[in-house]
Motif scaffolding. Structure first.
Motif, PDB file in Angstrom:
ATOM      1  N   GLU A 115      22.899 -52.555 -10.940  1.00  9.84           N
ATOM      2  CA  GLU A 115      22.433 -53.600 -10.019  1.00  9.84           C
ATOM      3  C   GLU A 115      23.535 -53.940  -9.011  1.00  9.84           C
ATOM      4  O   GLU A 115      23.272 -54.084  -7.826  1.00  9.84           O
ATOM      5  CB  GLU A 115      22.043 -54.874 -10.785  1.00  9.84           C
ATOM      6  N   ILE A 116      24.756 -54.072  -9.504  1.00  8.95           N
ATOM      7  CA  ILE A 116      25.899 -54.403  -8.629  1.00  8.95           C
ATOM      8  C   ILE A 116      26.082 -53.325  -7.563  1.00  8.95           C
ATOM      9  O   ILE A 116      26.278 -53.639  -6.390  1.00  8.95           O
ATOM     10  CB  ILE A 116      27.200 -54.556  -9.465  1.00  8.95           C
ATOM     11  N   ILE A 121      25.560 -51.734  -1.882  1.00  9.35           N
ATOM     12  CA  ILE A 121      25.049 -50.783  -0.894  1.00  9.35           C
ATOM     13  C   ILE A 121      24.123 -51.497   0.088  1.00  9.35           C
ATOM     14  O   ILE A 121      24.245 -51.324   1.304  1.00  9.35           O
ATOM     15  CB  ILE A 121      24.336 -49.596  -1.582  1.00  9.35           C
ATOM     16  N   ILE A 122      23.226 -52.312  -0.438  1.00  6.38           N
ATOM     17  CA  ILE A 122      22.288 -53.051   0.420  1.00  6.38           C
ATOM     18  C   ILE A 122      23.053 -53.956   1.375  1.00  6.38           C
ATOM     19  O   ILE A 122      22.768 -53.990   2.575  1.00  6.38           O
ATOM     20  CB  ILE A 122      21.271 -53.843  -0.440  1.00  6.38           C
ATOM     21  N   GLU A 123      24.035 -54.672   0.858  1.00 10.59           N
ATOM     22  CA  GLU A 123      24.833 -55.585   1.695  1.00 10.59           C
ATOM     23  C   GLU A 123      25.563 -54.820   2.802  1.00 10.59           C
ATOM     24  O   GLU A 123      25.548 -55.222   3.969  1.00 10.59           O
ATOM     25  CB  GLU A 123      25.844 -56.329   0.816  1.00 10.59           C
ATOM     26  N   THR A 124      26.176 -53.715   2.443  1.00 14.68           N
ATOM     27  CA  THR A 124      26.911 -52.914   3.436  1.00 14.68           C
ATOM     28  C   THR A 124      25.962 -52.361   4.484  1.00 14.68           C
ATOM     29  O   THR A 124      26.270 -52.385   5.687  1.00 14.68           O
ATOM     30  CB  THR A 124      27.698 -51.783   2.740  1.00 14.68           C
ATOM     31  N   CYS A 125      24.809 -51.880   4.055  1.00 20.01           N
ATOM     32  CA  CYS A 125      23.843 -51.326   5.015  1.00 20.01           C
ATOM     33  C   CYS A 125      23.309 -52.404   5.953  1.00 20.01           C
ATOM     34  O   CYS A 125      23.122 -52.147   7.147  1.00 20.01           O
ATOM     35  CB  CYS A 125      22.710 -50.611   4.285  1.00 20.01           C
ATOM     36  N   LYS A 150      11.900 -50.835  -1.842  1.00 17.36           N
ATOM     37  CA  LYS A 150      10.776 -50.600  -2.758  1.00 17.36           C
ATOM     38  C   LYS A 150      10.999 -51.327  -4.083  1.00 17.36           C
ATOM     39  O   LYS A 150      10.055 -51.655  -4.785  1.00 17.36           O
ATOM     40  CB  LYS A 150      10.610 -49.097  -3.025  1.00 17.36           C
ATOM     41  N   GLU A 151      12.273 -51.560  -4.407  1.00 18.73           N
ATOM     42  CA  GLU A 151      12.619 -52.256  -5.653  1.00 18.73           C
ATOM     43  C   GLU A 151      12.921 -53.735  -5.415  1.00 18.73           C
ATOM     44  O   GLU A 151      12.614 -54.580  -6.253  1.00 18.73           O
ATOM     45  CB  GLU A 151      13.840 -51.577  -6.287  1.00 18.73           C
ATOM     46  N   TYR A 152      13.537 -54.034  -4.292  1.00 17.83           N
ATOM     47  CA  TYR A 152      13.921 -55.413  -3.977  1.00 17.83           C
ATOM     48  C   TYR A 152      12.977 -55.935  -2.902  1.00 17.83           C
ATOM     49  O   TYR A 152      13.098 -55.550  -1.729  1.00 17.83           O
ATOM     50  CB  TYR A 152      15.368 -55.464  -3.486  1.00 17.83           C
TER      51      TYR A 152
END
Length: 191
Positions: A115-116, A121-125, A150-152
């Motif tokens: 999860e971390i 990755i999401i934050e950086t993107c 798709k997951e979040y």
């Protein structure tokens, strides 16, 4: 090979596919060099940092599983990367991870990515999307965010907002990719 020796060796890496592949294979055949490569990659103000990023990208593209022991180090430090020629391969590696993680076939990334890691990755993107980055990192980030969205369930609405907001100010390459991603988001609404 010491970190200093590897650093000197990376001077020979250039944009040619042949050189990047040569050094990617060197890393894969000598896994003890990978932490040293990452150490150089995260010397974020150094002109050799992008060369380490290119090699790491080719290594991950060749075999994404080679990143697994380094997911913590990579995801913890990737947001520090700021040189344009290093940001692009880092964004591309994020896309490789997202594709592997969301793949229909079973693979080791699905088990290794925590999860971390995904949150980092999401934050950086998202940072790449809102910062003044070139089109390539933004394009890779759009796709990464779409896949993790798709997951979040909160990711797609945020991504759509950014894409629609920035659409008119961006290049034709950005617009083409944004249209494609927006169409996919609208086709896959959350329940």
């Amino acid at each position: 090979m010491t970190t200093t020796e590897l650093y000197k060796e990376l001077n020979y890496v250039n944009h040619s596919r042949e050189k990047r592949l040569h050094y990617a294979h060197l890393m894969q055949n000598n896994p003890s060099l990978v932490p040293k490569l990452l150490e150089i990659l995260f010397m974020v103000d150094d002109k050799i940092s992008p060369r380490a990023a290119w090699v790491f990208e080719f290594m991950c593209n060749n075999d994404i599983d080679t990143i697994i022991p380094y997911l913590d180090i990579f995801t913890k430090n990737m947001q520090k990367i700021h040189l344009d020629s290093a940001v692009r391969p880092v964004a591309k590696i994020c896309e490789f991870l997202a594709k592997a993680y969301t793949s229909k076939t079973d693979n080791n990334i699905k088990k290794a990515l925590t999860e971390i890691h995904k949150e980092r990755i999401i934050e950086t993107c998202f940072d790449y999307m809102i910062n003044d980055e070139k089109i390539a990192p933004k394009a890779y980030s759009m796709n990464t965010l779409f896949l993790f969205g798709k997951e979040y369930d909160w990711v797609h609405p945020e991504l759509a907002l950014i894409l629609e907001r920035d659409f008119q100010m961006q290049s034709s390459g950005f617009k083409a990719r944004a249209k494609h991603i927006l169409k996919k988001i609208k086709k896959n609404p959350k329940p």
